[in-house]
Design an enzyme around this catalytic site. Structure first.
Site, PDB file in Angstrom:
ATOM      1  CG  HIS A   1      34.530 -11.394 -19.495  1.00  0.00           C
ATOM      2  ND1 HIS A   1      35.585 -10.702 -18.944  1.00  0.00           N
ATOM      3  CD2 HIS A   1      34.800 -12.715 -19.289  1.00  0.00           C
ATOM      4  CE1 HIS A   1      36.458 -11.557 -18.425  1.00  0.00           C
ATOM      5  NE2 HIS A   1      35.993 -12.776 -18.616  1.00  0.00           N
TER       6      HIS A   1
ATOM      7  CG  HIS B   1      33.751 -15.439 -15.310  1.00  0.00           C
ATOM      8  ND1 HIS B   1      34.648 -14.832 -14.458  1.00  0.00           N
ATOM      9  CD2 HIS B   1      34.400 -15.561 -16.504  1.00  0.00           C
ATOM     10  CE1 HIS B   1      35.777 -14.588 -15.102  1.00  0.00           C
ATOM     11  NE2 HIS B   1      35.648 -15.027 -16.351  1.00  0.00           N
ATOM     12  CD  GLU B   2      32.886 -16.434 -20.007  1.00  0.00           C
ATOM     13  OE1 GLU B   2      33.202 -15.444 -20.707  1.00  0.00           O
ATOM     14  OE2 GLU B   2      33.730 -17.156 -19.459  1.00  0.00           O
TER      15      GLU B   2
END
Length: 234
Positions: free
Chosen positions: A107, A103-104
């Protein structure tokens, strides 16, 4: 008036609802993460290793993966180009850790491809911070001292900047999670059964942002009910 010296404010129910939503979302993400933190991925990759591999596959070489203390304090810093993973993610080989790391990375990929909502959110951070800091002082001055309807409206506008930031955050977070699941599936880092657990972890995490946005909207509604009608009568 309920008893001497006591005033019942019915708008507090909005604050209470917002607080309960936030508590529920926080408890949900902690319990879901705790459950899947005990399920280890067949790939054997740690959160940090998964992140490094995802970034490499995406052709991103200028982002460092670092450890940060705390629990679920994971985040990507677009200014420093650093992806920071918490104690429970960095060295863990669980499907929950791999999912959060991915998920990071989502980003970081958003940053690399100039994803517009991320750019807008990053640019809006100082506006939101200043707005939320000065909103209450302006409202109190406008209501108690200057009795100025204009100041009250300015205070409400400043508070709205914080609400708007919460709303802008939603598409950024949902998109990062969608990218994470797609990458984990396409690369085979997690199999279909493991992906089910990862989806649950990321969905629970997304609910914390939804709850935060809802709580902000409810607080804004309360302020409008309390102060919106305080137009000065000349």
């Amino acid at each position: 008036m309920l008893g001497y010296g006591y005033y019942y404010d019915p708008t507090y129910i909005l604050v209470l609802i917002g607080a309960l939503l936030s508590l529920w979302a926080s408890a949900k993400v902690k319990s879901t993460y705790s459950r899947y933190a005990k399920v280890y991925s067949r790939s054997g990759l740690t959160g940090a290793e998964a992140a490094q591999q995802i970034l490499k596959n995406a052709g991103i070489y200028g982002v460092r993966v670092e450890h940060i203390s705390g629990n679920l304090t994971d985040h990507y810093d677009p200014k420093a180009k650093v992806l920071r993973l918490s104690d429970s993610v960095y060295g863990s080989r669980s499907v929950a850790a791999v999912g959060v790391a991915a998920h990071e990375c989502g980003h970081a990929i958003q940053d690399d491809v100039d994803y517009v909502p991320l750019r807008f959110r990053s640019a809006f951070v100082p506006v939101a911070n200043i707005g939320t800091q000065i909103a209450w002082p302006i409202l109190l001055v406008g209501l108690l001292f200057a009795r100025s309807y204009l100041l009250i409206q300015i205070g409400l506008l400043c508070f709205f900047f914080g609400v708007l930031f919460q709303l802008i955050t939603l598409p950024v977070e949902f998109n990062a999670s969608a990218r994470a699941v797609r990458i984990l599936e396409e690369t085979g880092m997690l199999d279909q059964e493991e992906l089910k657990g990862t989806r649950k972890v990321l969905s629970a995490a997304a609910m914390t942002y939804v709850a935060a946005a809802a709580a902000s909207i409810l607080s804004m509604l309360r302020l409008i009910l309390l102060f919106g009608g305080n137009r000065r009568r000349d």
